[in-house]
Enzyme design. Sequence first.
Site, PDB file in Angstrom:
ATOM      1  N   PHE A 133       0.859  -1.191   0.000  1.00 53.08           N
ATOM      2  CA  PHE A 133       0.000   0.000   0.000  1.00 53.08           C
ATOM      3  C   PHE A 133       0.886   1.229   0.000  1.00 53.08           C
ATOM      4  O   PHE A 133       1.603   1.482   0.984  1.00 53.08           O
ATOM      5  CB  PHE A 133      -0.861  -0.054   1.265  1.00 53.08           C
ATOM      6  CG  PHE A 133      -1.782   1.114   1.516  1.00 53.08           C
ATOM      7  CD1 PHE A 133      -3.073   1.142   0.997  1.00 53.08           C
ATOM      8  CD2 PHE A 133      -1.380   2.175   2.331  1.00 53.08           C
ATOM      9  CE1 PHE A 133      -3.940   2.194   1.281  1.00 53.08           C
ATOM     10  CE2 PHE A 133      -2.240   3.232   2.615  1.00 53.08           C
ATOM     11  CZ  PHE A 133      -3.527   3.237   2.087  1.00 53.08           C
ATOM     12  N   ILE A 167       7.357   1.386   2.774  1.00 49.79           N
ATOM     13  CA  ILE A 167       6.194   0.591   2.350  1.00 49.79           C
ATOM     14  C   ILE A 167       6.352  -0.882   2.756  1.00 49.79           C
ATOM     15  O   ILE A 167       7.210  -1.605   2.237  1.00 49.79           O
ATOM     16  CB  ILE A 167       5.979   0.724   0.817  1.00 49.79           C
ATOM     17  CG1 ILE A 167       5.867   2.217   0.434  1.00 49.79           C
ATOM     18  CG2 ILE A 167       4.751  -0.062   0.387  1.00 49.79           C
ATOM     19  CD1 ILE A 167       4.810   3.015   1.190  1.00 49.79           C
ATOM     20  N   ARG A 247      -6.053   0.687  11.207  1.00 47.76           N
ATOM     21  CA  ARG A 247      -5.823   1.218  12.565  1.00 47.76           C
ATOM     22  C   ARG A 247      -6.697   0.484  13.580  1.00 47.76           C
ATOM     23  O   ARG A 247      -6.287   0.271  14.726  1.00 47.76           O
ATOM     24  CB  ARG A 247      -6.154   2.708  12.597  1.00 47.76           C
ATOM     25  CG  ARG A 247      -5.155   3.565  11.848  1.00 47.76           C
ATOM     26  CD  ARG A 247      -5.704   4.959  11.608  1.00 47.76           C
ATOM     27  NE  ARG A 247      -4.727   5.838  10.991  1.00 47.76           N
ATOM     28  CZ  ARG A 247      -5.010   7.075  10.577  1.00 47.76           C
ATOM     29  NH1 ARG A 247      -6.237   7.571  10.727  1.00 47.76           N
ATOM     30  NH2 ARG A 247      -4.069   7.818  10.033  1.00 47.76           N
ATOM     31  N   ASP A 340      13.161  -3.882  31.567  1.00 47.04           N
ATOM     32  CA  ASP A 340      13.877  -3.472  32.784  1.00 47.04           C
ATOM     33  C   ASP A 340      13.809  -4.559  33.856  1.00 47.04           C
ATOM     34  O   ASP A 340      14.812  -4.851  34.511  1.00 47.04           O
ATOM     35  CB  ASP A 340      13.261  -2.155  33.301  1.00 47.04           C
ATOM     36  CG  ASP A 340      13.868  -1.745  34.635  1.00 47.04           C
ATOM     37  OD1 ASP A 340      15.067  -1.455  34.656  1.00 47.04           O
ATOM     38  OD2 ASP A 340      13.139  -1.748  35.649  1.00 47.04           O
ATOM     39  N   GLU A 367       0.703   4.299  10.512  1.00 48.12           N
ATOM     40  CA  GLU A 367      -0.763   4.398  10.605  1.00 48.12           C
ATOM     41  C   GLU A 367      -1.191   5.618  11.409  1.00 48.12           C
ATOM     42  O   GLU A 367      -2.191   5.579  12.131  1.00 48.12           O
ATOM     43  CB  GLU A 367      -1.344   3.136  11.256  1.00 48.12           C
ATOM     44  CG  GLU A 367      -1.157   1.895  10.417  1.00 48.12           C
ATOM     45  CD  GLU A 367      -2.158   1.785   9.299  1.00 48.12           C
ATOM     46  OE1 GLU A 367      -3.013   2.689   9.166  1.00 48.12           O
ATOM     47  OE2 GLU A 367      -2.069   0.825   8.531  1.00 48.12           O
TER      48      GLU A 367
END
Length: 387
Positions: A133, A167, A247, A340, A367
């Site tokens: 895309f 990409i 998303r 950590d 995104e």
Amino acid sequence: MALNPTDLYDVRSLLSEEERAVQDTVARFTDERVLPIIGDCFDQGRFPKELIPEIASLGLLGSSLPEEYGCAGLNAVSYGLICQELERGDSGIRSFVSVQSSLCMYPIYAYGTEEQKRQWLPRMAAGEVIGCFGLTEPHGGSDPANMKTHARKDGGDWVINGAKMWITNGNLAQIAIVWAQTEDGIQGFIVPTDAPGFSAQEIHRKMSLRASVTSALFLDNVRVPEANRLPNVKGLKGPLGCLTQARYGITWGPIGAAIACFTEARDYAMERVLFDRPIAATQAVQLKLADMARRITLAQLLSLQLGRLKDAGTMQPTQVSLAKWNNVRMALDIAREARDILGGAGITTEHSPIRHALNLESVITYEGTETVHQLVVGREVTGINAF
Ligand code: TGC
Ligand code: FAD
């Protein structure tokens, strides 16, 4: 009765039988096929292409699209759970599925002709054709309206010139969904990657998403027929509509990465004995683990409600922005904290937190960066556009 540390609110009980079956199937795939190899893939900077046929046969490519195009026809919550379980393995595997499903198959389905759908979707669902895309350009990805790539009509063809940057799947793909400026605004084109004038150059020296292919694309007088234009959308809402789909999945994915890091840190803390007691018995480490469990629980509830809104057809892009911002930030912070807790052992890819933390540095940027999503929410609550 003891609660499940990675699901303190029993979110799983809110899932349907089918959703649970999808989650279990993908969880098994991640445990058996991804986890044994992914540390090495990351070290070697290699995307495990050999998994594509199995990913396809499980129905994970374009899983929300209808069965008539060879897809699984699952609901949005199931797609979210697929992303979550894949990203428990590695963000690169989830990225591969996100790009193929939400950024390549979705625009063909939503904006393409019936012929385009029949030509491409079944082969893409089967993993025989891989897509990429191309929206982002080298001069700045956050402002895609400032697009330089352009397409000019020439008889029955379109001639495309420009460059795209960062990409995913670029050097794996047989087709690219390329967004270009035209006299009529931004439009999308299906560009075969073997078209004369098209080239993809893999980006190396990445410290993040190393088990994923990332490329620059160059289009030098690439000619495609009118039949390759996606005719049913014009303007920025075309690519932004695809981003909303991807998303949405990305709100779920980092929950998987966070669960992997939390589990590893907790197990390590129970066994690591310092000053005559496991570090899990110290208040400082318990605070960290409790806070991780709290943040994972909130993210699970956020994504599940977002998925229910999506399945009801009422999900708004601002709601996706809020969840992408919250859940990626949650996972990145947990991955760093888990690293950590592992001490020195946490700096090698023998353990997953550093790999997840490095990957999530990309996930928080692509995104829509964290700032972009904060500004989308800011615009919603003030009515003032700060972009
Ligand atoms: P604006 O100019 O106001 O709107 C343009 C038109 O688009 C509509 N729209 C949306 N539609 C669907 N979903 C959305 N999220 C939408 N946002 C806006 C809007 O209604 C309008 O329609 P119309 O009919 O009026 O023309 O644009 P804006 O001000 O909303 O957008 C500004 C901004 C900064 C939010 C937008 O440009 C943006 O999102 N920028 C970030 C770009 C980005 O996210 N790029 C990602 C590239 S792909 C990628 O990263 C893949 S990584 C994949 C992986 O490996 O997993
Ligand atoms: P810029 O847009 O230049 O942003 C730089 C900084 O400025 C950021 O911190 C940003 O938050 C900040 N900023 C921007 N606007 C504002 C503002 N108004 N106020 C304050 N701060 C602001 N793109 C695709 O099209 N397809 C893909 O498949 C794809 N895959 C990717 C894979 C990876 C591994 C990565 C890293 C990126 C990928 N991208 C892809 C690109 C990604 O979408 C962009 O990197 C992202 O949109 C940000 O664009 P940029 O990198 O040009 O940063």
